[in-house]
Scaffold this active site. Structure first.
Site, PDB file in Angstrom:
ATOM      1  N   TYR A   7     119.701  22.239 -15.937  1.00  0.00           N
ATOM      2  CA  TYR A   7     119.399  23.658 -16.090  1.00  0.00           C
ATOM      3  C   TYR A   7     119.518  24.413 -14.771  1.00  0.00           C
ATOM      4  O   TYR A   7     119.846  25.610 -14.773  1.00  0.00           O
ATOM      5  CB  TYR A   7     118.032  23.845 -16.751  1.00  0.00           C
ATOM      6  CG  TYR A   7     118.080  23.444 -18.198  1.00  0.00           C
ATOM      7  CD1 TYR A   7     118.692  24.261 -19.146  1.00  0.00           C
ATOM      8  CD2 TYR A   7     117.595  22.205 -18.624  1.00  0.00           C
ATOM      9  CE1 TYR A   7     118.790  23.872 -20.473  1.00  0.00           C
ATOM     10  CE2 TYR A   7     117.695  21.815 -19.953  1.00  0.00           C
ATOM     11  CZ  TYR A   7     118.299  22.648 -20.863  1.00  0.00           C
ATOM     12  OH  TYR A   7     118.412  22.264 -22.175  1.00  0.00           O
ATOM     13  N   HIS A  21     115.816  31.213 -28.000  1.00  0.00           N
ATOM     14  CA  HIS A  21     115.902  29.861 -27.443  1.00  0.00           C
ATOM     15  C   HIS A  21     115.462  29.798 -25.982  1.00  0.00           C
ATOM     16  O   HIS A  21     115.750  28.829 -25.287  1.00  0.00           O
ATOM     17  CB  HIS A  21     117.324  29.317 -27.591  1.00  0.00           C
ATOM     18  CG  HIS A  21     117.687  28.995 -29.006  1.00  0.00           C
ATOM     19  ND1 HIS A  21     118.982  28.815 -29.432  1.00  0.00           N
ATOM     20  CD2 HIS A  21     116.914  28.812 -30.102  1.00  0.00           C
ATOM     21  CE1 HIS A  21     118.993  28.552 -30.731  1.00  0.00           C
ATOM     22  NE2 HIS A  21     117.749  28.551 -31.154  1.00  0.00           N
ATOM     23  N   SER A  45     128.072  29.320 -34.522  1.00  0.00           N
ATOM     24  CA  SER A  45     128.763  28.277 -35.274  1.00  0.00           C
ATOM     25  C   SER A  45     128.297  28.157 -36.717  1.00  0.00           C
ATOM     26  O   SER A  45     129.002  27.621 -37.565  1.00  0.00           O
ATOM     27  CB  SER A  45     128.558  26.924 -34.579  1.00  0.00           C
ATOM     28  OG  SER A  45     127.179  26.565 -34.619  1.00  0.00           O
TER      29      SER A  45
END
Length: 230
Positions: A53, A106, A174
């Site tokens: 990250y 998220h 997606s």
């Protein structure tokens, strides 16, 4: 038309140079999901996860919004009703483009989270395993990212927005990951007109009233122009 709710995924940021997850050569091609995007992976090897990250945070800090992000910010500025952007992305390209009402379901690379007391604070460019929480002093800092197996943020508020949407747009997603893949069905139940923007129809593409194929940097400015002309 009073309310436009927009879901964005990795596809909109790909044109700004930020790798998508599922494309060939994408982020998951170099790392197993289980290793870098689960609580278990973090417990097993916190340095690997923090370094992953840190690299993404550094990459996002250098990235610039593209014409797709800018078009959505212009829509929010000029539209007479409400525009809500719900993003699955953890970068801040929407904010850099000028969008003000952005919900990061998220999490966000620019935020750190205490696993002990849930305090949040601005993440340094490089975090380290065992960083301490400024609120409770516990050595339990982690990236403020929703990992697989964890509940996305602000879901009650998101479903309230979907229930009130006149238009729902999904951009660069997606259709693989729930609950976001179910947002189109929620919006349709409330009578919203639904439109998908993608390079190819998603797994839930058949549920949309309209599908615009092509790069978001090209399709979104045209759509925003249509909306603002009424």
């Amino acid at each position: 038309m009073q309310k436009i709710v927009i879901l964005t995924g990795a596809g909109i940021s790909a044109e700004s140079g930020l790798g998508t997850f599922r494309a060939e050569g994408g982020l998951w091609a170099q790392h197993r999901i289980e290793d870098v995007a689960t609580p278990e992976g973090f417990a097993r090897d916190p340095k690997l996860v923090v370094d992953f990250y840190n690299a993404r945070r550094a990459q996002a800090a250098e990235a610039a919004p593209n014409a797709g992000h800018i078009a959505l910010a212009e829509l929010e500025e000029a539209f007479s009703g409400e525009v809500v952007v719900i993003t699955q992305n953890v970068d801040d390209l929407h904010e850099k483009a000028g969008s003000r009402k952005v919900m990061h379901m998220h999490g966000a690379l620019k935020s750190a989270l205490c696993a002990a007391c849930d305090h949040r604070w601005p993440a340094p460019l490089a975090m380290a395993p065992g960083d301490t929480c400024p609120a409770c002093q516990a050595p339990t800092a982690r990236p403020d990212i929703v990992w697989f197996g964890e509940m996305p943020y602000d879901m009650d508020e998101i479903f309230d927005h979907l229930a009130g949407a006149d238009v729902f747009a999904s951009i660069g997603t997606s259709g693989n990951v729930y609950p976001a893949a179910g947002f189109v069905a929620e919006a349709r139940r409330s009578g919203a007109h639904t439109v998908e923007f993608n390079l190819e129809p998603s797994l839930v593409g058949s549920q949309f009233d309209d599908i615009r194929i092509g790069p978001a940097s090209q399709t979104l400015p045209l759509w925003v122009s249509e909306l603002l002309k009424g």
